[in-house]
Enzyme design. Structure first.
Site: not given
Length: 308
Positions: A37-39, A169
């Protein structure tokens, strides 16, 4: 110690750092996570412990669900609210169009993820390269959208729920949807609702594992899901001892079933290996020799050999 922790990753911390908080509790066992998971994203992050780490790829390939909110009228360099504005527009889609656009993205689509994604480029996270202003190209990829629906909308914004394949994405999807509506857009909230059987409504707060070690260890052990939790949708074959011994050495065995890319074989009720079935033969990919009580400890490795 082996099994799964259904962790809820908060915003502002990477998936790797969230997993590292649990590492001292499981040492010397291995630990890993499924699907980065992205930041700035939050939600379900399955954490694998011990032998469960051998199933990480299998779980990462399962369908995922996300809830995301798009702000129309602008785009940012990161695709979310953490980035800088790149462009703005006065064209804002109607609520009706925000709903209709969903049907245009069902099925297989092509995406080019943001340079500020967590995707690895030559071993480096893309967002780290982008923040250091290095030049690089993001490869396009094909992904599959199983379901995309409007949940709520208002003036200039809309919230959606999407069920999609590995590699989708969501920030790029939001930008594509906005472009299809002759507008611009960026994500202001992104939550992962599920990865296969791992769901947000039963996920555990990271705070449970930040407390003093004894309490954190109790929290981990009491919430540890068994090794087979993630395998409910996978074909399981029971085998004889002779076949289990063959698999222990990486050999394929006869399999009375049709071809399947994800198969689990058991002996005496314990998982012996996972692999695939091709032409009525089971080909092991990862073997669990400790479940056979073999003397050759060195055989407890991943096998990738295919028989000709």
């Amino acid at each position: 110690m082996e099994g799964w922790i259904n962790l809820y990753k908060p915003k502002g911390i990477s998936s790797s750092k969230a997993t590292l908080i649990l590492k001292p509790l499981v040492w010397p066992n291995k630990i890993g996570h499924c699907g980065t998971l992205d930041l700035e994203a939050h939600g379900v992050l399955p954490v694998a412990i011990g032998n469960a780490t051998k199933f990480v790829d299998l779980v990462s390939n399962q369908r995922k669900k996300y809830f995301f909110t798009v702000q129309f009228g602008a785009c940012t360099d990161t695709g979310d609210s953490a980035g800088k504005y790149v462009e703005t527009t006065n064209i804002i889609p109607s609520n009706e169009d925000m709903c209709k656009v969903c049907d245009r993205f069902l099925g297989t689509i092509t995406q080019t993820p943001s340079k500020f994604s967590a995707i690895k480029i030559n071993g480096q996270r893309a967002y780290k390269l982008a923040r250091s202003e290095q030049e690089f190209e993001m490869p396009s990829r094909q992904v599959h959208i199983y379901c995309l629906k409007l949940v709520a909308c208002g003036e200039g914004w809309a919230s959606y729920e999407v069920e999609c394949s590995k590699g989708t994405y969501v920030r790029s999807l939001a930008e594509q949807m906005a472009s299809c509506l002759q507008s611009l857009g960026f994500v202001i909230d992104l939550e992962r609702l599920s990865v296969g059987k791992f769901c947000a409504n039963s996920a555990l707060s990271l705070d449970l594992f930040k407390c003093p070690h004894p309490s954190a260890l109790v929290n981990l052990k009491s919430n540890l899901l068994n090794l087979e939790f993630a395998l409910d949708d996978i074909l399981v074959l029971s085998i004889a001892e002779s076949d289990a011994q063959k698999i222990a050495y990486g050999s394929s065995i006869d399999a009375p079933c049709s071809d399947d890319n994800s198969v689990c074989v058991k002996y005496n009720g314990k998982i012996v290996a996972i692999g695939l079935v091709k032409d009525k033969r089971f080909i092991p990919k990862k073997v669990f020799n400790n479940n056979l009580n073999l003397k050759e400890d060195s055989l407890d490795v991943d096998y990738t050999r295919k028989e000709s």
